[in-house]
Design a protein around this motif. Structure first.
Motif, mmCIF file in Angstrom:
data_model
loop_
_atom_site.group_PDB
_atom_site.id
_atom_site.type_symbol
_atom_site.label_atom_id
_atom_site.label_comp_id
_atom_site.label_asym_id
_atom_site.label_seq_id
_atom_site.Cartn_x
_atom_site.Cartn_y
_atom_site.Cartn_z
ATOM 1 N N ASP A 117 0.887 -1.165 0.000
ATOM 2 C CA ASP A 117 0.000 0.000 0.000
ATOM 3 C C ASP A 117 0.925 1.215 0.000
ATOM 4 O O ASP A 117 1.543 1.525 1.007
ATOM 5 N N GLY A 120 -1.572 6.475 -1.609
ATOM 6 C CA GLY A 120 -2.065 7.393 -0.590
ATOM 7 C C GLY A 120 -2.338 8.788 -1.108
ATOM 8 O O GLY A 120 -2.584 9.703 -0.329
ATOM 9 N N HIS A 157 -4.324 2.875 -3.125
ATOM 10 C CA HIS A 157 -5.117 3.268 -1.949
ATOM 11 C C HIS A 157 -5.371 4.784 -1.885
ATOM 12 O O HIS A 157 -4.911 5.488 -0.984
ATOM 13 N N GLY A 159 -6.953 8.358 -1.346
ATOM 14 C CA GLY A 159 -7.764 9.019 -0.330
ATOM 15 C C GLY A 159 -8.962 9.634 -1.034
ATOM 16 O O GLY A 159 -8.910 10.781 -1.477
ATOM 17 N N GLU A 269 -9.983 4.360 -0.487
ATOM 18 C CA GLU A 269 -10.610 4.169 0.819
ATOM 19 C C GLU A 269 -12.098 3.860 0.649
ATOM 20 O O GLU A 269 -12.658 3.029 1.357
ATOM 21 N N ASP A 327 -9.160 1.895 7.031
ATOM 22 C CA ASP A 327 -8.029 0.974 6.918
ATOM 23 C C ASP A 327 -8.406 -0.438 7.382
ATOM 24 O O ASP A 327 -7.998 -1.424 6.782
ATOM 25 N N TYR A 345 2.633 -1.308 4.556
ATOM 26 C CA TYR A 345 2.141 0.063 4.399
ATOM 27 C C TYR A 345 3.337 0.995 4.306
ATOM 28 O O TYR A 345 4.016 1.226 5.306
ATOM 29 N N GLN A 351 2.571 8.570 10.952
ATOM 30 C CA GLN A 351 1.306 7.844 11.135
ATOM 31 C C GLN A 351 1.498 6.544 11.930
ATOM 32 O O GLN A 351 0.631 5.678 11.925
ATOM 33 N N PHE A 355 -1.168 3.247 12.924
ATOM 34 C CA PHE A 355 -0.988 1.884 12.412
ATOM 35 C C PHE A 355 -0.880 0.889 13.563
ATOM 36 O O PHE A 355 -1.400 -0.222 13.475
HETATM 37 N N1 ARG Z 1 -4.090 9.378 2.048
HETATM 38 C C1 ARG Z 1 -3.246 9.300 3.203
HETATM 39 C C2 ARG Z 1 -2.511 10.637 3.417
HETATM 40 O O1 ARG Z 1 -2.324 11.399 2.495
HETATM 41 C C3 ARG Z 1 -2.223 8.217 3.109
HETATM 42 C C4 ARG Z 1 -2.761 6.817 2.996
HETATM 43 C C5 ARG Z 1 -1.786 5.802 3.482
HETATM 44 N N2 ARG Z 1 -2.279 4.460 3.389
HETATM 45 C C6 ARG Z 1 -3.133 3.909 4.260
HETATM 46 N N3 ARG Z 1 -3.535 2.691 4.072
HETATM 47 N N4 ARG Z 1 -3.594 4.581 5.275
HETATM 48 O O2 ARG Z 1 -2.086 10.873 4.535
#
Ligand code: ARG
Length: 582
Positions: A117, A120, A157, A159, A269, A327, A345, A351, A355
């Motif tokens: 993944d 993002g 993945h 957003g 997502e 997630d 990931y 983050q 996680f």
């Molecule tokens: N879209 C998220 C961001 O910009 C990152 C996603 C990362 N991947 C995940 N499975 N949460 O912060």
């Protein structure tokens, strides 16, 4: 099996013949090659285990090693270090072996199915520097794991869910109230409509909406309502949202293309949301859901936690699904649709707490098999000279497009090859810019931050992507010029600087394995530089094309070819394309 693994196996056998047993060989490459190319340090450990004098043990092992013609210069130093070198014949044999089949020199692994993944990107928001590292590291890990025989799926993945999208739709409804999407009486097919909004405009809408929401409570409430409408698939709003995702996705794809980043799956997502009910049921059955101030939470703390572990927010008090829950639902989706053995990931280190919460919730609920590995492959940030995440000069977010342009301008300045036509310069400077950017990004260990230094990254002479491209292209052009020379086998690699190159080639298997184990590309990046510099030194010391000793010339061309192929292989793993010329 790789040559180096074979060699180690044989040395273990000699140690056994000498009367000792070792589990893992303590062999090191030496930097005093004249004393010995390798140093074997096992006698020291064996001395403790067998209660014997290490020097005597070393002597017994050395006399076994001496029976093997592949080794020369076997001598014992200090309390019991054994120095060994490889014979010239063996060095040539190794080179020929790698020339015949590079891949047989890489130990394969048991096949595993891995989802990485590493996208993002967020819909309706520009890709920014924060997305650079996940693209670079994730893409390279994907290629590396495939080389070892893993089955890998890369997932973007996106957003594409939650509040930001609601605000973009709200802002569109303010600026374009007459669009059919907002007309409850519209009976037509939304699929056939085109949206009069470009991606550039879309990218401006969210920052605008978000600043309005900060100042205006009623605007914020409107945004929430629209988000809920989208999440409830309300006609018009839901269709507009889908349209926005489509426009934005096309643009995101463009940027990833420039970065040589290719995803197998373009899920987002929002695609996991259909799994939410089932997810909730799983957690409910295990009694893991608790009500708290209108929200639903999961306690993921443990008795032995050193620092407080906040609960995972499962459903927010406004009844929408949290980022953590998307997630979790995605994990359920992945299990059902792909059944992976591992999920990696590749996401910013900032983050890591969330996680940890997510992984704990997975284990509490047995959402996936116990032996499925979930790993947050975290990375540090790319910073400006001030040590803070890299920004534009006026303190704004640096978009990836802007960043690539800045680097491209710099690499363009350095194109001095006169055979390159004006119209070719654009493409070439872009390839070089991507190489420079990617290489600089992959060179530090992934979890460490690094500073963006434009001139340094683009330099043709440093530890840079430009240097590697330039050198690799030069190897290729040498091989092209030697097209008519018949060279099949090396039998004349004798000088220390040529031998050193072969010894470095021999390390390839270790380097690749270490990189996969640490899930960091820094060793590969470093190795590329070492190998290339060693080759360039040798290149400058010899005149390969005009060499009169034919055996020498042939051997040198084989050497060049293998180094060239290793460079191409490793650059490809790093996601760096080599232009025809530069
Ligand atoms: N879209 C998220 C961001 O910009 C990152 C996603 C990362 N991947 C995940 N499975 N949460 O912060």
């Amino acid at each position: 099996m790789s040559i180096i693994s074979n060699l180690k196996k044989d040395i273990k056998e000699y140690i056994k013949n000498a009367g000792y047993e070792v589990e893992n060989l303590a062999i090191e490459t030496s930097n005093r090659k004249d004393l010995g190319e390798y140093q074997l340090n096992d006698a020291m450990q064996l001395a403790k285990k067998y209660k014997e004098n290490p020097r005597q043990i070393a002597e017994k092992i050395a006399s076994e090693l001496k029976k093997d013609e592949r080794f020369t210069n076997i001598n014992i130093a200090g309390p019991g270090f054994i120095n060994i070198s490889l014979s010239n014949e063996y060095i040539n044999e190794i080179l020929n072996d790698m020339n015949k089949d590079l891949f047989s020199n890489i130990d394969k692994r048991e096949k595993r199915k891995v989802i990485i993944d590493y996208g993002g990107a967020n819909v309706a928001k520009a890709l920014h520097v924060g997305h650079l590292r996940s693209a670079n590291i994730g893409e390279a890990l994907k290629r590396l794991a495939r080389l070892f025989g893993y089955e890998v799926l890369g997932d973007a993945h996106l957003g594409d869910y939650g509040r930001p999208l609601g605000f973009v739709v709200l802002e569109i409804s303010k600026e374009y109230p007459d669009l059919p999407y907002f007309d409850p009486n519209y009976k037509g097919d939304y699929h056939e409509l085109s949206l009069p909004i470009t991606n550039e405009e879309l990218e401006k809408l969210y920052p605008l909406a978000s600043s309005k929401a900060k100042e205006d409570e009623s605007y914020l409430e409107e945004g929430r309502i629209i988000t809920a409408k989208i999440q409830n698939h309300e006609r018009g709003y839901y269709d507009l949202w889908k349209k926005i995702v489509e426009i934005s996705k096309a643009d995101i794809k463009n940027v990833y293309d420039i970065l040589n980043t290719e995803f197998d799956l373009w899920l987002g997502e929002s695609d996991a949301v259909e799994y939410f009910d089932e997810l909730q049921e799983i957690f409910e059955k295990k009694n893991l859901l608790q009500k708290s101030e209108g929200a639903v939470i999961i306690d993921v703390s443990r008795n032995d936690d050193n620092s407080p572990m906040p609960p995972l927010l499962f459903v927010k008090s406004n009844k929408t699904i949290s980022y953590e829950t998307t997630d979790l639902a995605t994990i359920l989706q992945r299990k059902k649709e792909y059944n992976p053995d591992e999920i990696w990931y590749v996401v910013d280190g900032r983050q890591s707490l969330r996680f940890e919460q997510i992984f704990r919730a997975v284990r509490l609920s047995n959402l996936v098999r116990e032996d499925v590995i979930l790993e947050h492959v975290n990375f540090g940030t790319m910073n400006g000279k001030d040590g803070k995440p890299f920004k534009t000069r006026d303190g704004g977010v640096m978009t990836l497009k802007k960043l690539i342009d800045i680097v491209k301008e710099e690499t363009l300045k350095r194109i001095s090859n006169e055979s390159i036509k004006e119209e070719e310069k654009e493409d070439i400077s872009l390839s070089v810019a991507i190489a420079a950017l990617k290489y600089a990004d992959l060179l530090p260990y992934r979890a460490t931050d690094y500073v963006f230094e434009l001139e340094k990254f683009a330099d043709l002479d440093g530890k840079t992507g430009s240097y590697l491209l330039y050198s690799t292209i030069r190897m290729k052009s040498l091989l092209n010029k030697a097209k008519d020379i018949n060279y099949e086998k090396a039998n004349n690699i004798m000088g220390q600087s040529e031998k050193n190159i072969v010894l470095t080639l021999l390390e390839l298997n270790n380097i690749l394995n270490n990189s996969l184990d640490s899930k960091s590309l820094n060793e590969i990046a470093e190795y590329l530089y070492v190998l290339t510099s060693q080759y360039n030194k040798f290149y400058s010391e010899n005149r390969i094309l005009t060499e009169e000793n034919k055996e020498k010339q042939e051997s040198w061309l084989v050497l060049t070819k293998v180094v060239y192929r290793v460079n191409m292989l490793l650059l490809d793993i790093l996601g760096i394309k080599v232009p025809e010329k530069m």
